[in-house]
Design an enzyme around this catalytic site. Structure first.
Site, PDB file in Angstrom:
ATOM      1  N   ARG A 183      73.633  71.766 -76.110  1.00  0.00           N
ATOM      2  CA  ARG A 183      73.760  70.345 -76.473  1.00  0.00           C
ATOM      3  C   ARG A 183      74.496  70.106 -77.789  1.00  0.00           C
ATOM      4  O   ARG A 183      75.219  69.118 -77.939  1.00  0.00           O
ATOM      5  CB  ARG A 183      72.394  69.661 -76.478  1.00  0.00           C
ATOM      6  CG  ARG A 183      71.458  70.050 -77.555  1.00  0.00           C
ATOM      7  CD  ARG A 183      70.133  69.314 -77.445  1.00  0.00           C
ATOM      8  NE  ARG A 183      69.216  69.999 -76.548  1.00  0.00           N
ATOM      9  CZ  ARG A 183      68.663  71.193 -76.787  1.00  0.00           C
ATOM     10  NH1 ARG A 183      68.962  71.843 -77.910  1.00  0.00           N
ATOM     11  NH2 ARG A 183      67.844  71.748 -75.943  1.00  0.00           N
TER      12      ARG A 183
ATOM     13  N   THR B 254      72.753  78.754 -95.448  1.00  0.00           N
ATOM     14  CA  THR B 254      72.812  80.137 -95.949  1.00  0.00           C
ATOM     15  C   THR B 254      73.471  81.045 -94.911  1.00  0.00           C
ATOM     16  O   THR B 254      72.831  81.892 -94.319  1.00  0.00           O
ATOM     17  CB  THR B 254      71.409  80.693 -96.269  1.00  0.00           C
ATOM     18  OG1 THR B 254      70.632  80.701 -95.058  1.00  0.00           O
ATOM     19  CG2 THR B 254      70.684  79.871 -97.310  1.00  0.00           C
TER      20      THR B 254
ATOM     21  N   GLU C 118      62.696  78.519 -84.168  1.00  0.00           N
ATOM     22  CA  GLU C 118      63.682  78.908 -83.154  1.00  0.00           C
ATOM     23  C   GLU C 118      64.385  77.684 -82.610  1.00  0.00           C
ATOM     24  O   GLU C 118      65.597  77.662 -82.394  1.00  0.00           O
ATOM     25  CB  GLU C 118      62.993  79.673 -82.014  1.00  0.00           C
ATOM     26  CG  GLU C 118      63.950  80.252 -80.975  1.00  0.00           C
ATOM     27  CD  GLU C 118      64.275  79.335 -79.808  1.00  0.00           C
ATOM     28  OE1 GLU C 118      65.138  79.699 -78.998  1.00  0.00           O
ATOM     29  OE2 GLU C 118      63.700  78.232 -79.699  1.00  0.00           O
TER      30      GLU C 118
ATOM     31  N   GLU D 155      67.006  84.525 -90.100  1.00  0.00           N
ATOM     32  CA  GLU D 155      66.819  84.807 -91.533  1.00  0.00           C
ATOM     33  C   GLU D 155      66.190  86.186 -91.744  1.00  0.00           C
ATOM     34  O   GLU D 155      66.575  86.925 -92.648  1.00  0.00           O
ATOM     35  CB  GLU D 155      65.983  83.702 -92.190  1.00  0.00           C
ATOM     36  CG  GLU D 155      66.627  82.313 -92.105  1.00  0.00           C
ATOM     37  CD  GLU D 155      68.085  82.282 -92.554  1.00  0.00           C
ATOM     38  OE1 GLU D 155      68.406  82.839 -93.611  1.00  0.00           O
ATOM     39  OE2 GLU D 155      68.922  81.708 -91.817  1.00  0.00           O
TER      40      GLU D 155
ATOM     41  N   GLU E  15      68.861  88.745 -91.190  1.00  0.00           N
ATOM     42  CA  GLU E  15      69.807  88.788 -92.306  1.00  0.00           C
ATOM     43  C   GLU E  15      69.169  89.421 -93.540  1.00  0.00           C
ATOM     44  O   GLU E  15      69.820  90.134 -94.298  1.00  0.00           O
ATOM     45  CB  GLU E  15      70.288  87.361 -92.633  1.00  0.00           C
ATOM     46  CG  GLU E  15      71.160  86.783 -91.524  1.00  0.00           C
ATOM     47  CD  GLU E  15      71.515  85.311 -91.708  1.00  0.00           C
ATOM     48  OE1 GLU E  15      72.432  84.847 -91.021  1.00  0.00           O
ATOM     49  OE2 GLU E  15      70.869  84.625 -92.538  1.00  0.00           O
TER      50      GLU E  15
ATOM     51  N   GLY F 147      62.214  86.199 -68.259  1.00  0.00           N
ATOM     52  CA  GLY F 147      61.237  85.157 -67.981  1.00  0.00           C
ATOM     53  C   GLY F 147      61.160  84.859 -66.492  1.00  0.00           C
ATOM     54  O   GLY F 147      62.110  85.122 -65.747  1.00  0.00           O
TER      55      GLY F 147
ATOM     56  N   TYR G 247      61.562  70.173 -69.483  1.00  0.00           N
ATOM     57  CA  TYR G 247      62.029  70.848 -70.697  1.00  0.00           C
ATOM     58  C   TYR G 247      62.068  69.951 -71.939  1.00  0.00           C
ATOM     59  O   TYR G 247      62.688  68.889 -71.917  1.00  0.00           O
ATOM     60  CB  TYR G 247      63.415  71.386 -70.366  1.00  0.00           C
ATOM     61  CG  TYR G 247      64.182  72.116 -71.431  1.00  0.00           C
ATOM     62  CD1 TYR G 247      63.678  73.256 -72.025  1.00  0.00           C
ATOM     63  CD2 TYR G 247      65.449  71.667 -71.810  1.00  0.00           C
ATOM     64  CE1 TYR G 247      64.418  73.940 -72.980  1.00  0.00           C
ATOM     65  CE2 TYR G 247      66.195  72.349 -72.753  1.00  0.00           C
ATOM     66  CZ  TYR G 247      65.675  73.479 -73.339  1.00  0.00           C
ATOM     67  OH  TYR G 247      66.409  74.146 -74.276  1.00  0.00           O
TER      68      TYR G 247
ATOM     69  N   SER H  44      96.162 108.319 -83.921  1.00  0.00           N
ATOM     70  CA  SER H  44      97.580 108.620 -83.812  1.00  0.00           C
ATOM     71  C   SER H  44      98.325 107.344 -84.178  1.00  0.00           C
ATOM     72  O   SER H  44      97.918 106.254 -83.784  1.00  0.00           O
ATOM     73  CB  SER H  44      97.908 109.008 -82.383  1.00  0.00           C
ATOM     74  OG  SER H  44      97.520 107.969 -81.521  1.00  0.00           O
TER      75      SER H  44
ATOM     76  N   HIS I 247      79.529  91.489 -82.818  1.00  0.00           N
ATOM     77  CA  HIS I 247      79.555  92.458 -81.722  1.00  0.00           C
ATOM     78  C   HIS I 247      80.872  92.279 -80.963  1.00  0.00           C
ATOM     79  O   HIS I 247      81.221  91.158 -80.611  1.00  0.00           O
ATOM     80  CB  HIS I 247      78.360  92.216 -80.800  1.00  0.00           C
ATOM     81  CG  HIS I 247      77.975  93.412 -79.987  1.00  0.00           C
ATOM     82  ND1 HIS I 247      78.801  93.940 -79.023  1.00  0.00           N
ATOM     83  CD2 HIS I 247      76.855  94.186 -79.990  1.00  0.00           C
ATOM     84  CE1 HIS I 247      78.191  95.003 -78.472  1.00  0.00           C
ATOM     85  NE2 HIS I 247      77.012  95.172 -79.047  1.00  0.00           N
TER      86      HIS I 247
END
Ligand code: NAG
Ligand code: NAG
Ligand code: NAG
Ligand code: NAG
Length: 801
Positions: free
Chosen positions: A212, A276, A438, A447, A450, A538, A550, A664, A750
């Site tokens: 969203r 942060t 979350e 946090e 990190e 889940g 939801y 190389s 990643h």
């Protein structure tokens, strides 16, 4: 915005994620002396256990551990946990008594439990209003509250959480409005094609498809002054009143007044505290401007009941996009037309209808609390983390997050019972984590990740995530390919309530497909920032099942008990599955990763990624300029971090070296096509190597299984080989990090897995390469091809020696 907070521009901030520390290799001589000493000590300890004939005496057999755990799960405590967790609202940072309750529970189950506090930039709802005006007079005011239901205590009381969108901007705007479908890049592209601009207007978008916050970002980037998000019945899989289904609480369809709250952070750009970026929100750290990852414009969420009078005013104004874009020119599968009764899906605007949207939230920096519980293993340098968040959008939150909270407590109870009844000590350290914040943006987990980056990277074997652990009877999972085999083999050991094994169910439901991790839950920092193999799983609702209510008041205990999981059978099954996974990865001598699954997935992703490459690139020469860009990309870096708790994280092993291999140099006339071939070849070689490596690991495990039959010399040899292989297994996922991060969103490091930049939830494989191709950026594509190729080479090299 709270005036007390002072922000500095984003780019001026020190970014911990760029902090680098090269670890020193021991010199050759020291290394050899150390090795000799170590061998002598090991020989001595092996000899003494061997000579006393007691090698395995302190160890509880894995099957005994599994049996004791499953026995504990014959009792089902979900009802009790769920009732407790859904009894009070748990907006992030507001319910310290519940945090203490969870900590005490973990302590009661024998875990060493701690509360870890961060100071995080948050928004809380204060006041809001939305009115529809025609010819400057108000004709409708949206109630912005959900219906109170007599049957459902979580929907009433003076502690209900208002309907709002976390991190939405403050403002009071009056403007024309248009309908922008899901608010995806493809949707806005269609509007642009038709010459319709959202500039200066309010964008009304339906939920679905993408995260969203990105809908809001895309609208804001195009000049929208406000945004409204609503739940369209067209996205309810046909479980609608129009199809004869009753609405909650009388039936499985969505309650018409249900509002989906949620965060509008720009998740695929930066999760965690927006002020942060890349470092932990501990007291006194510098803060930067939050608008890199949060919107400035005011936004509100609406129910389909409340949006109807507003959208009806657009009937007949502007085109219906599906009608004017010829099917053969429509490359997007998302139709604009939903199923809102009374609305013809004309996009507007209606020159006579405007909206006044007012939203006020209180922004401040406030304490958030993660809770950790740990059981020290024999090997404290190898840690398994199992996490779930405890904050919710509403008072209930039976599915999100408390189906997970309840299962986490069942895991704690089960492990405790195993320890008490069998005297078991886990081989590896087990840490349970209950994250805060979350919902607002993966705050607590990010946090934490990190803060402890360096140490977590050195110690953590795998991360298991729960969030919405059970809202239906259908199992789905996303995971690093390293964990696929572990997951499938564990499923085969459990029965499915409707018959057959859990694995048979999983195959039937998903086609045996374990999807890639994207974002939207707490695994993100582990998998995509730290390179720690993760899994998220889940039991979900599917076509034909009751609609998941939801982030609305109706995700309640009553809904769960009546519609989603009567008897809590699937919660119980999830508790079993999670426990067995944890025991398997804790107790196997050789870490249970299958490398071949990783390399074959890489080949698959690669083929798919390069299928979009324009043919004109193939013959194009890779210039010196390109080579300059990629020069020095392969420093072996880990980020630094200061830390004191928990105990087992205090001393750290050295990361196994997945350093660069001699490369190389490219000759003058290297073309893009050559690079493609070279990367492809490196990946093929990697597949060959991993196949051999998996076999070698199995062989060592087999020797360990027959320990008593080995001679002392063999024992010494097997001991060292096992150690060496486990180090390679433990760190292999880390080798796929590129510490400068993805282009324009450097927090994601990643090279194989990231949240899709334009989707948020859905994962993207080889994101650097794909985004370069999408953006038609030749130089960046060269850079990422080179990174992929070199990474494959270095992993290949390290697994071969
Ligand atoms: C909260 O909303 C009220 C009503 O709109 C407003 O008067 C007040 O200033 C707001 N509080 C803060 C702290 O912004
Ligand atoms: C708004 O005003 C115009 C011009 O006075 C009039 O034609 C129109 O019917 C009015 N619309 C509504 C919805 O009242
Ligand atoms: C928002 O703006 C509208 C229209 O200008 C005004 O009537 C209303 O009082 C404003 N609301 C607040 C809380 O300032
Ligand atoms: C992989 O192994 C096969 C069979 O051993 C061999 O034919 C092939 O050349 C190898 N491929 C690479 C790229 O090393």
């Amino acid at each position: 915005m709270d005036e007390k907070i002072e922000f500095k521009p984003f780019l001026e901030q020190p970014q911990a994620l760029h902090a680098e520390k090269r670890y020193k290799k021991p010199s050759g001589l020291r290394k050899q002396l150390g090795l000799l000493l170590l061998m002598a000590m090991t020989a001595f300890s092996l000899f003494s256990t061997w000579s006393c004939g007691q090698t395995q005496s302190t160890k509880v057999d894995k099957n005994v551990v599994v049996g004791a755990y499953l026995k504990a799960m014959e009792t089902n405590n979900i009802e009790e946990w769920l009732k407790k967790y859904t009894s009070t609202p748990q907006t992030a940072g507001t319910n310290f008594p519940m945090v203490q309750w969870c900590r005490d529970k973990l302590e009661q189950y024998g875990f060493e439990a701690t509360i870890d506090e961060y100071e995080i930039y948050m928004s809380y709802p204060n006041s809001s209003a939305l009115s529809l005006l025609t010819n400057d007079s108000v004709v409708y005011e949206a109630p912005l509250v959900e219906d109170v239901l007599e049957d459902d205590p979580d929907t009433s009381g003076d502690d209900l959480v208002p309907t709002y969108l976390g991190y939405g901007g403050n403002g009071n705007v009056t403007a024309d409005y248009i309908y922008c479908n899901y608010g995806s890049m493809a949707d806005f592209a269609k509007l642009e094609k038709l010459g319709v601009s959202v500039k200066g207007k309010i964008a009304i978008m339906r939920y679905g498809g993408i995260f969203r916050g990105l809908k809001v970002k895309f609208a804001q980037d195009r000049g929208a002054v406000g945004a409204i998000l609503y739940s369209d019945p067209g996205d309810d899989f046909g479980i609608t009143p129009a199809n004869g289904y009753k609405t909650y609480p009388d039936g499985p369809a969505r309650n018409p007044s249900a509002v989906q709250r949620g965060s509008v952070q720009f998740l695929s750009f930066l999760p965690g505290d927006p002020t942060t970026p890349g470092y932990a929100s501990k007291p006194g750290v510098p803060r930067s401007d939050p608008f890199y990852s949060t919107p400035r414009i005011p936004v509100l969420p609406l129910s389909y009941r409340d949006v109807t009078p507003i959208l009806e005013k657009l009937n007949g104004y502007g085109p219906n996009v599906d009608e004017v874009i010829p099917a053969e020119e429509d490359t997007s599968s998302d139709k604009f037309t939903g199923e809102l009764p009374g609305y013809d899906y004309s996009i507007g605007p209606n020159p006579e209808a405007t909206l006044n949207l007012y939203s006020n939230q209180i922004f401040n920096i406030t304490p958030l609390w993660n809770i950790y519980g740990e059981i020290l293993g024999e090997n404290q340098d190898e840690v398994i983390i199992i996490g779930n968040h405890h904050d919710s959008w509403i008072k209930g939150g039976a599915g999100d997050p408390h189906s997970g909270s309840a299962v986490l407590l069942e895991l704690a109870r089960g492990l405790d019972e195993v320890i008490r009844t069998t005297g078991w000590k886990p081989k590896r350290t087990i840490m349970l984590a209950s994250w805060d914040g979350e919902e607002m943006g993966l705050l607590g987990s990010t946090e934490f990740g990190e803060y402890l980056a360096d140490k977590l990277q050195r110690k953590v074997i795998a991360y298991f995530n729960l969030d919405v652990a059970t809202i239906g009877p259908n199992l789905e999972a996303s995971a690093s390919p390293l964990l696929h085999e572990l997951f499938r083999s564990t499923l085969a050991k459990l029965e499915y309530p409707k018959g057959g094994s859990l694995y048979e169910h999983f195959k039937a439901f998903t086609g045996d497909r374990i999807t890639n991790l994207g974002s939207g839950s707490d695994y993100t920092v582990f998998q995509e920032h730290l390179g720690i193999p993760s899994i998220d799983m889940g039991f979900i609702s599917a076509k034909g099942d009751p609609i998941y209510q939801y982030h609305s008041n109706y995700d309640s205990y009553h809904w769960m008990e009546k519609f989603a999981d009567p008897g809590f059978t699937y919660h119980n099954l999830m508790s079993k599955l999670l426990g067995l996974l944890v025991i398997e990865i804790s107790e196997s001598d050789m870490i249970k990763f299958k490398l071949e699954d990783y390399s074959s997935s890489l080949e698959e992703y690669y083929e798919d990624a390069i299928s979009g490459i324009p043919s004109k690139w193939l013959e194009q020469e890779v210039s010196l300029m390109n080579m300059h860009v990629i020069n020095g990309l392969f420093a072996n870096r880990v980020s630094s971090g200061e830390f004191t708790i928990p105990r087992y994280l205090q001393t750290c092993p050295q990361m196994a070296e997945f350093g660069s291999v001699p490369t190389s140099h490219h000759h003058k006339n290297t073309t893009f096509g050559d690079l493609l071939g070279s990367a492809s070849n490196s990946l093929k070689q990697l597949s060959n190597t991993t196949l051999l490596f998996d076999d070698k690991v199995l062989l060592v495990q087999d020797q360990l299984n027959h320990w008593d039959e080995l001679s002392l010399i063999q024992k010494i040899k097997v001991h060292f080989t096992a150690k060496k292989y486990n180090a390679k297994l433990k760190y292999i996922e880390r080798a796929f990090l590129h510490y400068d991060g993805l282009d324009e969103r450097s927090w994601f490091r990643h090279i194989v897995f990231a949240a899709g930049r334009y989707t948020g939830y859905a994962g993207q494989t080889f994101p650097g390469l794909r985004e370069a191709i999408e953006d038609d950026d030749f130089d960046r594509a060269v850079k990422w091809l080179y990174i992929i190729s070199q990474t494959a080479k270095k992993v290949n090299f390290n697994l071969s020696v």
